[in-house]
Design a protein around this motif. Sequence first.
Motif, short mmCIF file in Angstrom:
data_model
loop_
_atom_site.label_atom_id
_atom_site.label_comp_id
_atom_site.label_asym_id
_atom_site.label_seq_id
_atom_site.Cartn_x
_atom_site.Cartn_y
_atom_site.Cartn_z
N LEU A 198 72.72 30.26 -34.43
CA LEU A 198 71.87 29.08 -34.64
C LEU A 198 72.41 28.24 -35.81
CD1 LEU A 198 69.15 27.99 -33.47
CD2 LEU A 198 68.04 29.02 -35.45
N PRO A 199 72.49 26.90 -35.64
CA PRO A 199 72.93 26.07 -36.77
C PRO A 199 72.01 26.24 -37.98
CG PRO A 199 72.98 24.80 -34.75
CD PRO A 199 72.28 26.11 -34.43
N ALA A 200 72.62 26.49 -39.16
CA ALA A 200 71.86 26.69 -40.39
C ALA A 200 71.98 25.51 -41.34
CB ALA A 200 72.33 27.96 -41.09
N ALA A 201 73.14 24.85 -41.32
CA ALA A 201 73.35 23.69 -42.19
C ALA A 201 74.35 22.76 -41.53
CB ALA A 201 73.86 24.13 -43.56
N CYS A 202 74.22 21.47 -41.84
CA CYS A 202 75.01 20.46 -41.14
C CYS A 202 75.21 19.27 -42.06
CB CYS A 202 74.24 20.05 -39.88
SG CYS A 202 75.00 18.71 -38.91
N GLY A 203 76.42 18.70 -42.03
CA GLY A 203 76.68 17.49 -42.82
C GLY A 203 77.85 16.71 -42.26
N THR A 204 77.71 15.39 -42.22
CA THR A 204 78.78 14.51 -41.74
C THR A 204 79.82 14.31 -42.84
OG1 THR A 204 77.22 13.35 -40.32
CG2 THR A 204 79.30 12.22 -40.78
N LEU A 205 81.08 14.47 -42.49
CA LEU A 205 82.19 14.31 -43.43
C LEU A 205 82.53 12.83 -43.56
CD1 LEU A 205 84.25 17.37 -42.27
CD2 LEU A 205 83.59 16.97 -44.65
N VAL A 206 82.03 12.22 -44.61
CA VAL A 206 82.27 10.79 -44.83
C VAL A 206 83.47 10.60 -45.76
CG1 VAL A 206 79.86 10.15 -44.44
CG2 VAL A 206 80.63 10.72 -46.75
N ALA A 207 84.10 9.44 -45.66
CA ALA A 207 85.27 9.14 -46.50
C ALA A 207 84.87 9.20 -47.96
CB ALA A 207 85.82 7.78 -46.15
#
Length: 259
Positions: A198-207
């Motif tokens: 199950l996904p526990a943490a998530c973040g978009t990799l921004v410049a």
Amino acid sequence: MNTKMRLLAVPALALGTLALTSTPALAHGEDSWSNQATLGTMNNSGTTGQAMVDVHGMEATVTLNVAGAAETFMDGPFPHAQHIHIAAQGTCPGPEADTDGDGVVNTTEGHPFYGHIGTSLTTTGDTSADSALAVERFPGGSSYTYERTLELTPETAASLKDGSAVVVVHGVDPTRMPAAASAKMSDLDPSLPAAATLPAACGTLVASQMGAMPDGAADTGVEAATAADSAGMTIAAAGVGLAALVLGGTAVAGRRARS
Ligand SMILES: [Cu+2]
């Protein structure tokens, strides 16, 4: 005495900067940039983190700091599968992504948002999607730091560059899940409990504007690289910036960095 020591120190420092800077910059004019992500909690996991990806051509150094993750699984450290997901919306799903209504957003339900796996952030060996659930080659436990330099696929590099790459850390303490959901098997592997993937943490990799260089010298170097697109200019600018810092003190260096 003090002044003399400072003057003597300049060439050595400038050379040091040159050596550090030249490794990526002289590698056939390859693209270099950095992405950063703040990892937010998914599925009531309590897991958070920070991610940094420094890209040099097709090579990337990935650093992850994770906290608040599930601690133990069958008397061992809870393994946390972690990936760079790519080529979709580049976002992290909210609760509305729970299409089957079991109270959690499983990995498959998140695919329309963060996409499929581009790179598996394993500790050793293969980093392709084939290693998606190589649980013995992922970090484990409630908090950990991960760092690895690995080869990117063209697809992962493209998503990192266009801002659609997303770091997802998997594995949630089943006691933090709705009972019915925690009793299920994984949507990815029917031999694993749902909690394991199950996904526990998530973040978009921004410049990132910071790049790999520290503090004041970073702005000068990065801007010179963008404007001139020249490895020589980058090295010269970084060297001058550091010399100014040593000789002229922080006021001069500060003006230089902001100009
Ligand atoms: Cu994943």
